[in-house]
Design a protein around this motif. Structure first.
Motif, short mmCIF file in Angstrom:
data_model
loop_
_atom_site.label_atom_id
_atom_site.label_comp_id
_atom_site.label_asym_id
_atom_site.label_seq_id
_atom_site.Cartn_x
_atom_site.Cartn_y
_atom_site.Cartn_z
N ILE A 6 0.84 -1.20 0.00
CA ILE A 6 0.00 0.00 0.00
C ILE A 6 0.87 1.25 0.00
N LEU A 7 1.89 1.26 0.88
CA LEU A 7 2.78 2.43 0.96
C LEU A 7 3.54 2.65 -0.35
N VAL A 8 3.74 1.57 -1.12
CA VAL A 8 4.45 1.68 -2.40
C VAL A 8 3.49 2.06 -3.52
N LEU A 9 2.33 1.39 -3.57
CA LEU A 9 1.44 1.53 -4.72
C LEU A 9 0.64 2.83 -4.73
N VAL A 10 0.27 3.35 -3.56
CA VAL A 10 -0.54 4.57 -3.53
C VAL A 10 0.17 5.74 -4.21
N PRO A 11 1.42 6.06 -3.85
CA PRO A 11 2.09 7.16 -4.57
C PRO A 11 2.34 6.86 -6.04
N ILE A 12 2.59 5.58 -6.37
CA ILE A 12 2.82 5.22 -7.77
C ILE A 12 1.55 5.46 -8.59
N MET A 13 0.41 5.04 -8.04
CA MET A 13 -0.86 5.23 -8.76
C MET A 13 -1.18 6.72 -8.91
N ASP A 14 -0.98 7.49 -7.84
CA ASP A 14 -1.35 8.91 -7.86
C ASP A 14 -0.42 9.74 -8.74
N SER A 15 0.86 9.42 -8.74
CA SER A 15 1.83 10.27 -9.43
C SER A 15 2.21 9.77 -10.82
N MET A 16 1.94 8.50 -11.11
CA MET A 16 2.38 7.96 -12.40
C MET A 16 1.24 7.35 -13.21
N VAL A 17 0.55 6.39 -12.64
CA VAL A 17 -0.44 5.62 -13.42
C VAL A 17 -1.62 6.48 -13.83
N TYR A 18 -2.27 7.14 -12.86
CA TYR A 18 -3.44 7.96 -13.19
C TYR A 18 -3.10 9.12 -14.14
N PRO A 19 -2.00 9.87 -13.90
CA PRO A 19 -1.65 10.92 -14.87
C PRO A 19 -1.36 10.38 -16.27
N ALA A 73 -4.59 9.69 -17.92
CA ALA A 73 -5.22 10.96 -18.30
C ALA A 73 -4.59 11.53 -19.57
N LYS A 74 -3.27 11.41 -19.71
CA LYS A 74 -2.59 11.91 -20.90
C LYS A 74 -2.99 11.14 -22.16
N CYS A 75 -3.38 9.90 -21.96
CA CYS A 75 -3.84 9.08 -23.10
C CYS A 75 -5.29 9.35 -23.44
N ASN A 76 -5.90 10.35 -22.74
CA ASN A 76 -7.29 10.74 -22.97
C ASN A 76 -8.26 9.58 -22.77
N LEU A 77 -7.96 8.74 -21.81
CA LEU A 77 -8.86 7.64 -21.47
C LEU A 77 -9.74 8.07 -20.29
N ASN A 78 -11.01 7.78 -20.40
CA ASN A 78 -11.97 8.15 -19.35
C ASN A 78 -11.96 7.08 -18.26
N PHE A 79 -11.02 7.24 -17.33
CA PHE A 79 -10.89 6.27 -16.23
C PHE A 79 -11.57 6.87 -15.00
N SER A 80 -12.90 6.92 -15.05
CA SER A 80 -13.69 7.55 -14.00
C SER A 80 -13.61 6.75 -12.70
N PRO A 81 -14.00 7.36 -11.57
CA PRO A 81 -13.92 6.64 -10.28
C PRO A 81 -14.64 5.30 -10.28
N LEU A 82 -15.83 5.23 -10.87
CA LEU A 82 -16.57 3.97 -10.87
C LEU A 82 -15.89 2.92 -11.74
N LYS A 83 -15.22 3.35 -12.79
CA LYS A 83 -14.45 2.41 -13.62
C LYS A 83 -13.25 1.89 -12.84
N ARG A 84 -12.61 2.76 -12.08
CA ARG A 84 -11.49 2.33 -11.23
C ARG A 84 -11.96 1.27 -10.23
N MET A 85 -13.10 1.51 -9.61
CA MET A 85 -13.61 0.56 -8.63
C MET A 85 -13.93 -0.78 -9.27
N THR A 86 -14.43 -0.75 -10.51
CA THR A 86 -14.71 -2.00 -11.23
C THR A 86 -13.42 -2.76 -11.47
#
Length: 714
Positions: A341-354, A357-370
């Motif tokens: 958790i301590l490793v993945l949370v910053p990776i997801m927030d600073s790398m994966v999600y951005p 977003a740059k790829c213009n993919l609609n990765f909405s919160p409900l899609k993330r939860m799915t």
């Protein structure tokens, strides 16, 4: 403690350091100690059930998940008590006392010497220990659940309106303290549990494993009370959850009263509360119910997630925990989750999600939860595959009345030909057949050229040693009584041509001290793995001396665990990745979709999904009655995939709302409607007044005419 008069005083300006109130230090330390206490106790709980109380895997899993479910049901009670009656401060203090008392009771219940009258290391009154354990767990569930919704909110109350940035930083530190407490406790308490302690007889030290979390909870309470004079304490102002429930209840009741077709339909069933509650509250309840409806499939995720502490821990007991310089206990594998958790949370927030977003993919919160739910399902597929590998290494134990036989050649001569039933094999001197032979009924035995005889098989060893221990016994073929010991454990005196009892010995290098009646001693060293069983033969040719250990022969009854615990890392990675994109996103989504005064309602609903998830484990585990554990893992994975599809469909039709805008609209509309209603009321009152005056005039005119008519007649 502050009384009601003190609570009514205006907020005082507390001392601060770097813009942060000093009071939050006490709250953060309190949360760290409390989470250490909770997760430390929970890390070893299922093993305590199985190996101290003597319950089987299914009952241990059932009670474990019942306890976790209670821990997530009681927050609703804690929130109501804090907001409607005692206030957050007193609720935290009083329930922390209950919490600490529960931890102490649980630690006392694990002291085997209390009822061990014959001093053999096993409690003689297990009912007493079970009853004490259940009382302790009930108090813990009430305490930890009751303070859960209060501590974070109480920390937020310490900040002024202009300290919004500091408040956000506080919550980050607060959640960091939760993960730090969880990580340290899941590392330390299994080590404490593995120690040996006892007054008369040494055994695994569950009192220490529960006692340290109890001490940390007492420290948490003391630290929190010390900061009492620095806190900003707000008086209870009524619980919004109660108000929401009353509003929903009135709408349902009112709709039921007007179910006839003669009444016009309303746009939403909550609109039936319009007669009693204002439209802003009804609109807020609609937004909450809209999100709560999406919560319906979520418990299945938690049903899988919380099995890390039950089924996955039990799975690790049949695996090899040797990591070179480090030996991992089965319950320590749970530390993989907070580390990731301590490793993945910053990776997801600073790398994966951005990047997404740059790829213009609609990765909405409900899609993330799915996606998170799907990853959790894949984690259980991985667990099922690991279980299949474990099952292949497990020996075949007899069932029912079947018996098992292992033949050992104790004759120092040539090999022996053995015929046992339909089995035929050759045994070398001081050697044994590799596998146990299973017989359902008496069998014929013939050795060499001697006469045959009929033997009745008996059950020898019926279970594989767990927790990484090894079952060892000695066969004495020497011409003297021998006494064998290892560490503080003794095999006792072994008579010639007799077998000792099995003794469980931990993994690592074991030094066996073999002594005869005259004081001669021989030290035999054996490196033990995890979960093995050996019969050590002391042959008739044995002689004490410098090379005495070379004469001891080893027969493997059960092979050590060969499937490594490292194979559990992929399933932990998948479940943790699922948690990061599901749980963190779910909390953010709930917060963004909740009205400003109903965040706590959705928080209570979110915690309720965790409780229901643990109840689902109980239902599925009891109803499925699957013999193979891998099949149960696949069943849970399949159920979550199905629920994941249902949730994806629900999410597709969900329309995101902006509670702030909706509330702002009602803030404008409601005053206008109130003014309109006031004018209409005044107009109706004026009309009624005019109507009454006209009626009075008509009445007066009529009386005058009647009087005049009477005068004319006269």
């Amino acid at each position: 403690f502050s009384d009601k008069e003190e609570l009514k005083k205006p907020r005082k300006k507390s001392a601060s350091v770097c813009g942060f109130p000093i009071s939050i230090f006490f709250i953060v330390v309190n949360e760290f100690c409390e989470r250490f206490s909770y997760y430390g106790m929970r890390a070893v709980l299922v093993l305590y059930f199985k190996y101290f109380l003597g319950w089987d895997d299914d009952l241990s899993t059932t009670i474990y998940h019942t306890f976790v479910a209670l821990c997530y049901l009681t927050p609703i009670l804690g929130a109501i008590v804090a907001d409607s009656w005692l206030g957050k401060f007193k609720t935290i203090v009083y329930l922390s006392i209950v919490y600490a008392l529960g931890q102490v009771v649980l630690a006392v219940s694990a002291i085997h010497d209390i009822t061990d009258t014959n001093k053999d290391g096993n409690p003689d009154n297990m009912t007493f220990h079970v009853a004490l354990s259940m009382v302790g767990l009930l108090l813990i569930a009430l305490g930890t659940g009751g303070i859960k919704p209060c501590v974070a909110a109480f920390g937020g109350d310490q900040f002024e309106d202009h300290q919004e940035k500091q408040r956000g930083t506080f919550f980050s530190i607060f959640y960091l303290s939760i993960n730090a407490g969880s990580l340290l406790s899941t590392v330390i308490t299994p080590i404490l549990r593995a120690q040996e302690c006892g007054i008369h007889t040494q055994r695994e030290c569950y009192p220490l494993a529960f006692g340290v979390p109890a001490a940390l909870m007492v420290v948490a309470l003391i630290v929190f009370i010390i900061g009492s004079g620095m806190y900003n304490k707000t008086a209870p102002q009524g619980n919004i959850m109660v108000k929401v429930c009353k509003c929903v209840g009135f709408a349902v009741k009112n709709r039921f009263r007007h179910r006839s077709s003669q009444y016009p339909k309303r746009e939403h069933w909550m609109d039936w509360a319009d007669e009693k509650y204002d439209k802003l509250l009804i609109a807020q309840v609609k937004m909450v119910l809209k999100v709560l409806f999406l919560y319906i499939p979520l418990p299945m995720f938690w049903a899988l997630f919380d099995q890390q502490g039950s089924r996955w821990t039990l799975q690790a007991t049949t695996m090899n925990g040797d990591f070179g310089l480090l030996t991992i206990q089965p319950d320590q594998m749970q530390t993989v989750n907070p580390i990731l958790i301590l490793v993945l949370v910053p990776i997801m927030d600073s790398m994966v999600y951005p990047l997404i977003a740059k790829c213009n993919l609609n990765f909405s919160p409900l899609k993330r939860m799915t996606v998170g739910m799907f990853l959790a399902a894949m984690a259980f597929v991985s667990a099922g595959l690991v279980q299949l590998q474990i099952d292949e290494t497990l020996p075949k134990f007899p069932t029912g009345n079947d018996g098992q036989v292992k033949f050992i050649n104790m004759i120092n001569g040539g090999p022996l030909n053995v015929v046992a039933g339909v089995n035929e094999f050759t045994l070398q001197p001081f050697d044994a057949n590799q596998d146990y032979l299973t017989f359902a009924e008496p069998f014929n035995l013939k050795i060499g050229s001697g006469p045959g005889e009929t033997l009745q098989p008996k059950q020898d060893i019926t279970a594989k040693p767990e927790k990484g221990s090894n079952s060892i016994r000695f066969l004495n073929g020497f011409n003297s009584v021998l006494n064998v010991s290892v560490g503080s454990q003794s095999f006792g005196d072994i008579i010639t041509n007799n077998m000792s009892k099995y003794v469980d010995i931990p993994q690592g290098e074991a030094k066996f001290h073999i002594m005869d009646t005259t004081g001669n001693e021989c030290v035999y060293t054996l490196m033990l793995g995890f979960g093995s069983s050996f019969t050590l033969i002391i042959p008739s040719t044995f002689a004490f001396g410098e090379n005495c250990a070379n004469n001891v022969r080893t027969v493997v009854d059960i092979q050590p665990n060969s499937v490594h615990m490292a194979l559990q890392i992929p399933q932990y990675f998948l479940i943790t990745a699922g948690e990061v994109v599901f749980s963190v996103t779910g909390l953010e989504f709930s917060y963004s979709q909740a009205p400003s005064n109903m965040k706590s309602v959705l928080q209570a609903g979110w915690l309720l999904t965790v409780a229901v998830g643990n109840i689902v484990v109980l239902i599925v585990a009891e109803a499925a009655t699957l013999e193979d554990q891998w099949a149960e893992y696949i069943l849970f994975a399949s159920l979550l995939v199905f629920v994941c599809i249902v949730f994806a469909i629900m999410a597709y039709f969900y329309t995101y709302t902006d509670p702030v805008k909706i509330e702002a609209q009602f803030a404008i509309i409601e005053p206008e409607e109130k003014e309109k209603n006031r004018r209409e009321s005044l107009e109706m009152a004026r009309r009624d007044s005019v109507k009454h005056r006209n009626a009075d005039r008509r009445g007066s005119r009529s009386s005058f005419q009647e009087q005049k008519g009477r005068e004319t007649k006269m």
